[in-house]
Design a protein around this motif. Structure first.
Motif, PDB file in Angstrom:
ATOM      1  N   GLU A   1       0.694  -1.340  -0.173  1.00  0.00           N
ATOM      2  CA  GLU A   1       0.062   0.146  -0.546  1.00  0.00           C
ATOM      3  C   GLU A   1       1.448   1.132  -0.517  1.00  0.00           C
ATOM      4  OE1 GLU A   1      -2.570   3.156   0.872  1.00  0.00           O
ATOM      5  OE2 GLU A   1      -1.137   2.959   1.850  1.00  0.00           O
ATOM      6  N   ARG A   2       1.997   1.143   0.431  1.00  0.00           N
ATOM      7  CA  ARG A   2       3.161   2.340   0.579  1.00  0.00           C
ATOM      8  C   ARG A   2       3.319   2.836  -0.883  1.00  0.00           C
ATOM      9  NH1 ARG A   2       8.269   1.132   3.787  1.00  0.00           N
ATOM     10  NH2 ARG A   2       8.769   3.146   2.957  1.00  0.00           N
ATOM     11  N   TRP A   3       3.788   1.655  -1.526  1.00  0.00           N
ATOM     12  CA  TRP A   3       3.940   2.565  -3.290  1.00  0.00           C
ATOM     13  C   TRP A   3       2.140   3.026  -3.798  1.00  0.00           C
ATOM     14  CZ3 TRP A   3       7.659   2.341  -6.782  1.00  0.00           C
ATOM     15  CH2 TRP A   3       7.364   1.855  -7.899  1.00  0.00           C
ATOM     16  N   ARG A   4       1.427   2.846  -3.273  1.00  0.00           N
ATOM     17  CA  ARG A   4       0.328   4.129  -3.963  1.00  0.00           C
ATOM     18  C   ARG A   4       0.310   5.295  -3.087  1.00  0.00           C
ATOM     19  NH1 ARG A   4      -5.526   3.910  -2.554  1.00  0.00           N
ATOM     20  NH2 ARG A   4      -6.506   5.219  -4.504  1.00  0.00           N
TER      21      ARG A   4
ATOM     22  N   ALA B   1      -5.003  -2.261  -6.994  1.00  0.00           N
ATOM     23  CA  ALA B   1      -3.938  -2.944  -7.000  1.00  0.00           C
ATOM     24  C   ALA B   1      -3.323  -2.556  -4.985  1.00  0.00           C
ATOM     25  CB  ALA B   1      -2.472  -1.793  -8.146  1.00  0.00           C
ATOM     26  N   ALA B   2      -3.394  -1.708  -4.956  1.00  0.00           N
ATOM     27  CA  ALA B   2      -3.312  -1.610  -3.364  1.00  0.00           C
ATOM     28  C   ALA B   2      -3.954  -2.663  -2.499  1.00  0.00           C
ATOM     29  CB  ALA B   2      -3.436  -0.252  -2.488  1.00  0.00           C
ATOM     30  N   LEU B   3      -5.575  -3.138  -2.934  1.00  0.00           N
ATOM     31  CA  LEU B   3      -6.565  -3.578  -1.869  1.00  0.00           C
ATOM     32  C   LEU B   3      -6.430  -4.903  -2.196  1.00  0.00           C
ATOM     33  CD1 LEU B   3      -9.478  -1.559  -1.483  1.00  0.00           C
ATOM     34  CD2 LEU B   3      -7.618  -1.177  -0.057  1.00  0.00           C
ATOM     35  N   GLY B   4      -6.210  -4.927  -3.687  1.00  0.00           N
ATOM     36  CA  GLY B   4      -6.687  -6.581  -3.964  1.00  0.00           C
ATOM     37  C   GLY B   4      -5.515  -6.826  -5.343  1.00  0.00           C
ATOM     38  N   ASN B   5      -4.424  -6.109  -5.745  1.00  0.00           N
ATOM     39  CA  ASN B   5      -3.564  -7.422  -6.306  1.00  0.00           C
ATOM     40  C   ASN B   5      -4.302  -7.613  -7.201  1.00  0.00           C
ATOM     41  OD1 ASN B   5      -0.992  -7.298  -4.193  1.00  0.00           O
ATOM     42  ND2 ASN B   5      -2.147  -9.476  -3.753  1.00  0.00           N
ATOM     43  N   ALA B   6      -4.934  -6.186  -7.618  1.00  0.00           N
ATOM     44  CA  ALA B   6      -5.287  -6.448  -9.298  1.00  0.00           C
ATOM     45  C   ALA B   6      -4.763  -5.395 -10.443  1.00  0.00           C
ATOM     46  CB  ALA B   6      -6.624  -6.288  -8.991  1.00  0.00           C
ATOM     47  N   LEU B   7      -4.441  -5.911 -10.827  1.00  0.00           N
ATOM     48  CA  LEU B   7      -3.310  -5.282 -11.790  1.00  0.00           C
ATOM     49  C   LEU B   7      -4.342  -4.935 -13.294  1.00  0.00           C
ATOM     50  CD1 LEU B   7      -0.071  -7.297 -11.193  1.00  0.00           C
ATOM     51  CD2 LEU B   7      -0.635  -4.549 -10.094  1.00  0.00           C
ATOM     52  N   PHE B   8      -5.205  -5.386 -12.975  1.00  0.00           N
ATOM     53  CA  PHE B   8      -5.501  -5.465 -14.972  1.00  0.00           C
ATOM     54  C   PHE B   8      -7.692  -5.494 -14.825  1.00  0.00           C
ATOM     55  CE2 PHE B   8      -2.104  -8.242 -15.484  1.00  0.00           C
ATOM     56  CZ  PHE B   8      -1.106  -7.794 -16.747  1.00  0.00           C
ATOM     57  N   GLY B   9      -7.891  -4.793 -13.833  1.00  0.00           N
ATOM     58  CA  GLY B   9      -9.444  -4.009 -14.098  1.00  0.00           C
ATOM     59  C   GLY B   9     -10.063  -5.240 -14.371  1.00  0.00           C
ATOM     60  N   GLN B  10      -9.776  -6.347 -14.134  1.00  0.00           N
ATOM     61  CA  GLN B  10     -11.158  -7.680 -14.631  1.00  0.00           C
ATOM     62  C   GLN B  10     -12.176  -7.506 -13.474  1.00  0.00           C
ATOM     63  OE1 GLN B  10      -7.518 -10.753 -14.913  1.00  0.00           O
ATOM     64  NE2 GLN B  10      -9.553 -11.575 -16.667  1.00  0.00           N
ATOM     65  N   TRP B  11     -12.865  -7.351 -14.313  1.00  0.00           N
ATOM     66  CA  TRP B  11     -14.557  -7.795 -13.590  1.00  0.00           C
ATOM     67  C   TRP B  11     -15.414  -8.750 -12.829  1.00  0.00           C
ATOM     68  CZ3 TRP B  11     -18.789  -3.492 -15.886  1.00  0.00           C
ATOM     69  CH2 TRP B  11     -18.216  -2.543 -16.238  1.00  0.00           C
ATOM     70  N   THR B  12     -16.202  -9.044 -12.183  1.00  0.00           N
ATOM     71  CA  THR B  12     -16.642 -10.106 -11.778  1.00  0.00           C
ATOM     72  C   THR B  12     -17.790 -10.216 -10.882  1.00  0.00           C
ATOM     73  OG1 THR B  12     -15.835 -12.155 -10.361  1.00  0.00           O
ATOM     74  CG2 THR B  12     -15.284 -10.693  -9.163  1.00  0.00           C
ATOM     75  N   TYR B  13     -19.022 -10.919 -11.687  1.00  0.00           N
ATOM     76  CA  TYR B  13     -19.877 -10.874 -11.024  1.00  0.00           C
ATOM     77  C   TYR B  13     -20.452 -12.002  -9.548  1.00  0.00           C
ATOM     78  CZ  TYR B  13     -20.907  -7.631 -14.643  1.00  0.00           C
ATOM     79  OH  TYR B  13     -21.147  -6.297 -15.510  1.00  0.00           O
ATOM     80  N   ASP B  14     -19.629 -12.810  -9.178  1.00  0.00           N
ATOM     81  CA  ASP B  14     -19.721 -13.456  -8.457  1.00  0.00           C
ATOM     82  C   ASP B  14     -19.863 -13.718  -6.826  1.00  0.00           C
ATOM     83  OD1 ASP B  14     -17.198 -13.257  -7.547  1.00  0.00           O
ATOM     84  OD2 ASP B  14     -16.016 -14.949  -8.007  1.00  0.00           O
TER      85      ASP B  14
END
Length: 313
Positions: free
Chosen positions: A84-87, A187-200
């Protein structure tokens, strides 16, 4: 300079051998994934700042100078979470050049590892075809979302088209754009680097969610590698990227190396921005000299990079 696929094949000799040693019965599971070393064979490096990271890179000869001199061997350094410090702190304190250097050097190995895994799956597929092992073929068909009987020629042809690597230059360019150089909230909260959507129901709710598109979230991951792996599976399976897979198949048939600049042309549906987005991806590749990353190959021991305060995976 050897092609990207040749470099991968050279680095995978020990993995190819391992398939024959462990046997199809042991690799046939819900997902066929790359074998990882035992925990005691992984070097754990705790990090308390980017300066320490750059010192590590220097000690491993993983530097801008060695890259400019033509070295394309990349150490197996795998970041275990986006700090999180990176952001919130570090990315604003360093120059743009330093930010980019840290980003590409730290996250680049993840793209190479994900492609190694795809090559491992490709070898598993070819062995299963040769052995008539429908169990492994079925597992891979499930993993790569291919319908049809395992012995059917259409199933095999579709698996051969889908189970192929993606140029790392394209992976890194999209990663930079989609994650804001790994500074995004996702990215900071969930290591999400590509913004992929989910509906689950699992994931991070956008602060400005477009409710008319449903109750979607941004998929989160235990590690950054999980995000890269999911992104590659998306490109290799979703109907929106069938043109990308067709272009890549044509390159393979012509014994020609696919490039990130070329395959970016098939990302017209990745973003609502369409052609503008394609041009941005190509600009990131070109302006940052990412074309040569397509010739990089992993080597050496495994290192897990663990930001202090984060939980190791």
């Amino acid at each position: 300079m050897p092609s990207f696929s040749v470099c991968l094949q050279n680095s995978l000799k020990y993995l190819i051998t391992s398939i024959f040693l462990i046997g199809a019965a042991q690799i046939a599971r819900a997902d066929i994934t790359l074998p990882m070393p035992a925990p005691d064979q992984i070097n754990r490096i705790e990090l308390d700042g980017y300066e320490q990271l750059e010192e590590l890179y220097e000690s491993l000869d993983y530097t801008q100078q060695s890259w400019q001199e033509g070295k394309r061997e990349v150490p197996r350094l795998f970041l275990q979470t986006i700090p999180e410090r990176w952001r919130s702190e570090i990315s604003d304190q360093v120059t743009v050049a330093t930010k980019k250097r840290i980003f590409f050097r730290t996250l680049g190995p993840l793209a190479l590892l994900a492609n190694e895994e795809i090559e491992f799956q490709r070898v598993a597929l070819e062995k299963a075809i040769a052995d008539g092992d429908n169990t492994v073929i079925t597992e891979l068909a499930t993993q790569y979302r291919v319908d049809g009987a395992p012995g059917d020629s259409t199933t095999i042809a579709e698996l051969r088209e889908r189970i192929n690597p993606v140029p790392p230059s394209l992976v890194l360019a999209q990663m930079a754009i989609e994650s804001g150089w790994a500074t995004s909230r996702f990215a900071a909260l969930g290591n999400a680097l590509f913004g992929q959507w989910t509906y689950d129901g699992e994931g991070i709710t956008p602060e400005q969610q477009r409710t008319h598109l449903g109750d979607y979230k941004i998929a989160s991951f235990r590690t950054p590698f999980g995000s890269v792996r999911a992104y590659l599976l998306n490109l290799n399976t979703h109907n929106a990227y069938a043109d990308l897979r067709d272009m890549r198949a044509s390159d393979i048939a012509a014994d020609r190396q696919s490039t990130g600049m070329e395959l970016a042309e098939a990302l017209i549906r990745y973003s609502e921005r369409g052609e503008e987005y394609v041009k941005e991806v190509q600009a990131v590749i070109r302006q940052n000299g990412l074309q040569e990353v397509d010739n990089a190959v992993l080597e050496g021991q495994y290192y897990h990079l663990i930001p202090i305060g984060a939980t190791a995976q």
